[in-house]
Design an enzyme around this catalytic site. Structure first.
Site, PDB file in Angstrom:
ATOM      1  N   SER A   1      20.007   7.130  30.646  1.00  0.00           N
ATOM      2  CA  SER A   1      21.168   6.307  30.973  1.00  0.00           C
ATOM      3  C   SER A   1      20.678   5.038  31.651  1.00  0.00           C
ATOM      4  O   SER A   1      19.867   5.110  32.574  1.00  0.00           O
ATOM      5  CB  SER A   1      22.089   7.084  31.926  1.00  0.00           C
ATOM      6  OG  SER A   1      22.958   6.211  32.599  1.00  0.00           O
ATOM      7  N   MET A   2      21.193   3.885  31.206  1.00  0.00           N
ATOM      8  CA  MET A   2      20.828   2.621  31.848  1.00  0.00           C
ATOM      9  C   MET A   2      21.288   2.610  33.307  1.00  0.00           C
ATOM     10  O   MET A   2      20.602   2.103  34.177  1.00  0.00           O
ATOM     11  CB  MET A   2      21.461   1.438  31.110  1.00  0.00           C
ATOM     12  CG  MET A   2      20.937   1.230  29.707  1.00  0.00           C
ATOM     13  SD  MET A   2      19.248   0.653  29.647  1.00  0.00           S
ATOM     14  CE  MET A   2      19.496  -1.080  29.989  1.00  0.00           C
ATOM     15  N   GLY A   3      22.454   3.162  33.575  1.00  0.00           N
ATOM     16  CA  GLY A   3      23.016   3.133  34.925  1.00  0.00           C
ATOM     17  C   GLY A   3      22.512   4.218  35.853  1.00  0.00           C
ATOM     18  O   GLY A   3      22.301   3.989  37.042  1.00  0.00           O
TER      19      GLY A   3
ATOM     20  N   HIS B   1      27.770   6.168  30.061  1.00  0.00           N
ATOM     21  CA  HIS B   1      27.547   7.411  30.804  1.00  0.00           C
ATOM     22  C   HIS B   1      28.498   7.503  31.998  1.00  0.00           C
ATOM     23  O   HIS B   1      28.995   8.579  32.323  1.00  0.00           O
ATOM     24  CB  HIS B   1      26.088   7.490  31.289  1.00  0.00           C
ATOM     25  CG  HIS B   1      25.100   7.669  30.179  1.00  0.00           C
ATOM     26  ND1 HIS B   1      24.520   6.605  29.533  1.00  0.00           N
ATOM     27  CD2 HIS B   1      24.620   8.787  29.592  1.00  0.00           C
ATOM     28  CE1 HIS B   1      23.703   7.060  28.601  1.00  0.00           C
ATOM     29  NE2 HIS B   1      23.746   8.382  28.612  1.00  0.00           N
TER      30      HIS B   1
ATOM     31  N   LYS C   1      26.608  10.517  24.369  1.00  0.00           N
ATOM     32  CA  LYS C   1      26.022  10.416  25.698  1.00  0.00           C
ATOM     33  C   LYS C   1      26.346  11.673  26.511  1.00  0.00           C
ATOM     34  O   LYS C   1      27.369  12.305  26.288  1.00  0.00           O
ATOM     35  CB  LYS C   1      26.569   9.186  26.413  1.00  0.00           C
ATOM     36  CG  LYS C   1      26.110   7.883  25.807  1.00  0.00           C
ATOM     37  CD  LYS C   1      26.758   6.697  26.508  1.00  0.00           C
ATOM     38  CE  LYS C   1      26.152   5.391  26.067  1.00  0.00           C
ATOM     39  NZ  LYS C   1      26.449   5.006  24.703  1.00  0.00           N
TER      40      LYS C   1
END
Length: 122
Positions: A91-93, A49, A21
């Protein structure tokens, strides 16, 4: 002083091999509102992340004079034997980083590499 502090921050720090990542971080000077630098950080040790962002921003902010902002993330596939780096994913966040910006910074750090990017994949 502010631009000197920002100039001392390496723009790219990534692991030498593997798939991991990465995050794109904007570092702002607290002394000069117009002064900032975007940096790429990618490490295999990070499960999320946010792990990378929290460590890097914490270290930089504790050193003083700067604030950090995460611009997004993705993944890097680094093959040092083949001298290839591929930037992709999101990144999901934090959402998707601007991979073209990250790729240009990586090309400057690794001028003898083939550096590519794509918005596909996770």
């Amino acid at each position: 002083m502010a631009s000197e502090r920002l100039a001392k921050i390496p723009e790219v720090d990534i692991d030498p091999d593997g798939v991991f990542k990465y995050v794109l971080i904007r570092v702002h000077s607290k002394e000069d509102d117009d002064s900032s630098v975007d940096i790429v950080r990618g490490y295999a040790w990070a499960e999320y992340h946010a792990d990378i962002y929290d460590k890097v921003s914490g270290d930089l902010e504790r050193a003083g004079g700067v604030d950090c902002e995460c611009l997004g993330g993705g993944r890097i596939k680094h093959d040092s034997k083949a001298k290839k780096i591929h930037v992709y994913g999101y990144s999901m966040g934090f959402g998707r980083a601007n991979h073209s910006v990250s790729t240009e910074k990586i090309k400057a750090r690794y001028p003898d590499y083939e550096v590519t990017w794509a918005d596909e994949g996770y």
